[in-house]
Design a protein around this motif. Structure first.
Motif, PDB file in Angstrom:
ATOM      1  N   VAL A  90       2.036  -3.392  12.124  1.00 35.32           N
ATOM      2  CA  VAL A  90       2.909  -2.238  11.885  1.00 35.32           C
ATOM      3  C   VAL A  90       3.140  -1.474  13.180  1.00 35.32           C
ATOM      4  CG1 VAL A  90       3.091  -0.034  10.677  1.00 35.32           C
ATOM      5  CG2 VAL A  90       2.268  -2.045   9.468  1.00 35.32           C
ATOM      6  N   ILE A 127      10.639   2.838   7.443  1.00 35.02           N
ATOM      7  CA  ILE A 127       9.778   1.862   6.761  1.00 35.02           C
ATOM      8  C   ILE A 127       8.421   1.778   7.433  1.00 35.02           C
ATOM      9  CG2 ILE A 127       9.399  -0.605   6.359  1.00 35.02           C
ATOM     10  CD1 ILE A 127      12.278  -0.925   5.678  1.00 35.02           C
ATOM     11  N   THR A 130       6.323   5.100   7.337  1.00 34.95           N
ATOM     12  CA  THR A 130       5.718   5.300   6.020  1.00 34.95           C
ATOM     13  C   THR A 130       4.606   4.301   5.774  1.00 34.95           C
ATOM     14  OG1 THR A 130       7.883   6.019   5.200  1.00 34.95           O
ATOM     15  CG2 THR A 130       6.222   5.500   3.558  1.00 34.95           C
ATOM     16  N   LEU A 131       4.834   3.056   6.160  1.00 36.18           N
ATOM     17  CA  LEU A 131       3.824   2.014   5.981  1.00 36.18           C
ATOM     18  C   LEU A 131       2.566   2.317   6.784  1.00 36.18           C
ATOM     19  CD1 LEU A 131       3.106  -0.712   4.736  1.00 36.18           C
ATOM     20  CD2 LEU A 131       4.266  -1.825   6.650  1.00 36.18           C
ATOM     21  N   ASP A 133       1.512   5.295   7.701  1.00 40.19           N
ATOM     22  CA  ASP A 133       0.843   6.419   7.048  1.00 40.19           C
ATOM     23  C   ASP A 133      -0.039   5.951   5.902  1.00 40.19           C
ATOM     24  OD1 ASP A 133       2.169   8.021   8.778  1.00 40.19           O
ATOM     25  OD2 ASP A 133       3.566   8.863   7.338  1.00 40.19           O
ATOM     26  N   CYS A 169       2.056  -0.244  -0.442  1.00 38.30           N
ATOM     27  CA  CYS A 169       2.468   0.449   0.788  1.00 38.30           C
ATOM     28  C   CYS A 169       3.845  -0.026   1.245  1.00 38.30           C
ATOM     29  CB  CYS A 169       1.444   0.225   1.892  1.00 38.30           C
ATOM     30  SG  CYS A 169      -0.176   0.974   1.607  1.00 38.30           S
ATOM     31  N   TRP A 170       4.056  -1.344   1.223  1.00 42.91           N
ATOM     32  CA  TRP A 170       5.354  -1.894   1.615  1.00 42.91           C
ATOM     33  C   TRP A 170       6.461  -1.428   0.663  1.00 42.91           C
ATOM     34  CZ3 TRP A 170       7.372  -4.263   5.705  1.00 42.91           C
ATOM     35  CH2 TRP A 170       6.501  -4.821   6.644  1.00 42.91           C
ATOM     36  N   GLY A 173       7.310   2.202   1.288  1.00 42.96           N
ATOM     37  CA  GLY A 173       8.014   2.326   2.564  1.00 42.96           C
ATOM     38  C   GLY A 173       9.471   1.900   2.466  1.00 42.96           C
ATOM     39  N   HIS A 176      11.435   4.398   0.135  1.00 42.65           N
ATOM     40  CA  HIS A 176      11.622   5.671   0.831  1.00 42.65           C
ATOM     41  C   HIS A 176      12.716   5.556   1.891  1.00 42.65           C
ATOM     42  CE1 HIS A 176       9.941   8.779   3.862  1.00 42.65           C
ATOM     43  NE2 HIS A 176      10.796   9.364   3.059  1.00 42.65           N
ATOM     44  N   SER A 177      12.673   4.484   2.665  1.00 36.46           N
ATOM     45  CA  SER A 177      13.663   4.278   3.720  1.00 36.46           C
ATOM     46  C   SER A 177      15.043   4.017   3.140  1.00 36.46           C
ATOM     47  CB  SER A 177      13.232   3.107   4.607  1.00 36.46           C
ATOM     48  OG  SER A 177      14.183   2.878   5.621  1.00 36.46           O
TER      49      SER A 177
END
Length: 341
Positions: A90, A127, A130-131, A133, A169-170, A173, A176-177
């Motif tokens: 990441v 992406i 957020t991932l 985080d 998580c993916w 992300g 959200h994106s």
């Protein structure tokens, strides 16, 4: 073409139709944004180029060495290192979405990025941000289970749960994106917009729009509260429990070992969250300040570059396997060189 009326009573209507036409024409002609970066001084650009190139190379080499060490040694095919192996990937993707374009612009003495390129850069940046985080939050939970529930670690942190957490998580992300990017696509922009940043940062792009950005600001603030504050609270809660458990360890050596791992993870997340919160809290006060762009370097580049050294390389097992990987690579290069001598 705008509609023209022959009578005076329609002159007002003609004016507004023409104004509307010109506005729509200017919006549809948008083809690029201008990234102002850090400085327009030609003398500073070579220094900035060399600095960011060096940081990016160190980031890629350091993080990929961690991934290579984990993949090459079966002894590291454990749940802890499965989570640890995702973070370097990441980090590399995170910096690679913004640094190469900035370096190309400096080298070609251009500040332009196409509209499609800006939206694409912003999409992947969100992406991986957020991932990253959520991976830090998952790793904090992993540390919590290791220290607070060591006897039940293999039961709680089983392989299926780890895979589910990473996939979650993916998924968060990407969603959200995608939501933020689609909301940006609905905005109207004027031509040749200047962004006082070195990449297409969401907040900066939104506030360069000509149309109403209320919905974008609302979604961005809600996401910051739900996602940012949510998993930051989870991290702080996990480490408060970890600190309490460390204090109850009777062995001094055991306390030191647990605290060392605990402190290295805190060193990883503190600069990231500290600078991120600082940048976004000060964005409303100085949205076009060059200091905001400079502070963004900390959470975009510096933390990704230092993560292998702060977190992974403090692990003695990881150091041992990294030495093995490096020595084997050197032996292979020496053997290849001897063939041509």
């Amino acid at each position: 073409m705008p509609i023209v009326y022959e009578y005076d009573s329609g002159s007002t209507t003609c004016f507004w139709v023409h104004l509307r036409y010109m506005k729509l024409r200017n919006q549809t002609q948008l083809s690029e944004f201008l990234l102002l970066g850090f400085s327009e001084d030609p003398a500073l650009k070579p220094i900035i180029f060399q600095l960011f190139l060096s940081m990016h190379v160190l980031c890629v080499i350091g993080n990929m060495l961690i991934v290579l060490a984990i993949l090459s040694d079966p002894q590291l095919h454990m749940l802890m290192y499965f989570l640890l192996g995702n973070l370097p990937l990441v980090n590399v993707c995170f910096t690679s979405t913004i640094i190469p374009k900035m370096l190309v612009n400096i080298q070609t003495q251009s500040r332009a990025i196409s509209y499609a390129g800006c939206i694409t850069q912003m999409f992947f940046f969100i992406i991986f941000a957020t991932l990253g985080d959520f991976l830090l939050a998952v790793m904090a939970y992993d540390q919590f289970v290791v220290i607070c529930h060591p006897l039940h670690y293999t039961t709680i942190m089983n392989s299926w749960l780890c895979v589910q957490l990473v996939l979650l998580c993916w998924a968060i992300g990407v969603l959200h994106s995608l939501l933020n990017s689609l909301l940006v696509l609905r905005l109207s922009f004027c031509t040749h917009l200047e962004i006082p940043h070195f990449f297409c940062e969401l907040n900066q792009v939104i506030h360069r729009a000509c149309s109403d950005t209320f919905l974008n600001d609302l979604i961005m603030d809600l996401a910051a509260m739900l996602l940012g504050v949510g998993h930051l609270s989870g991290i702080l809660f996990s480490y408060s429990k970890i600190s309490s458990s460390i204090c109850t360890i009777s062995s001094t050596q055991g306390r030191y070992k647990a605290f060392s791992t605990h402190a290295s993870h805190l060193l990883t997340i503190s600069p990231f969250y500290g600078t991120t919160l600082g940048v976004y809290l000060s964005a409303s006060a100085a949205p076009s300040s060059a200091l905001t762009a400079a502070a963004s370097v900390m959470y975009t580049v510096v933390t990704s570059m230092l993560n292998p050294f702060i977190y992974s390389l403090r692990n003695t097992t990881m150091i041992k396997h990294l030495n093995i990987v490096i020595i084997e690579k050197l032996k292979e290069e020496t053997t290849e060189a001897e063939k041509y001598d």
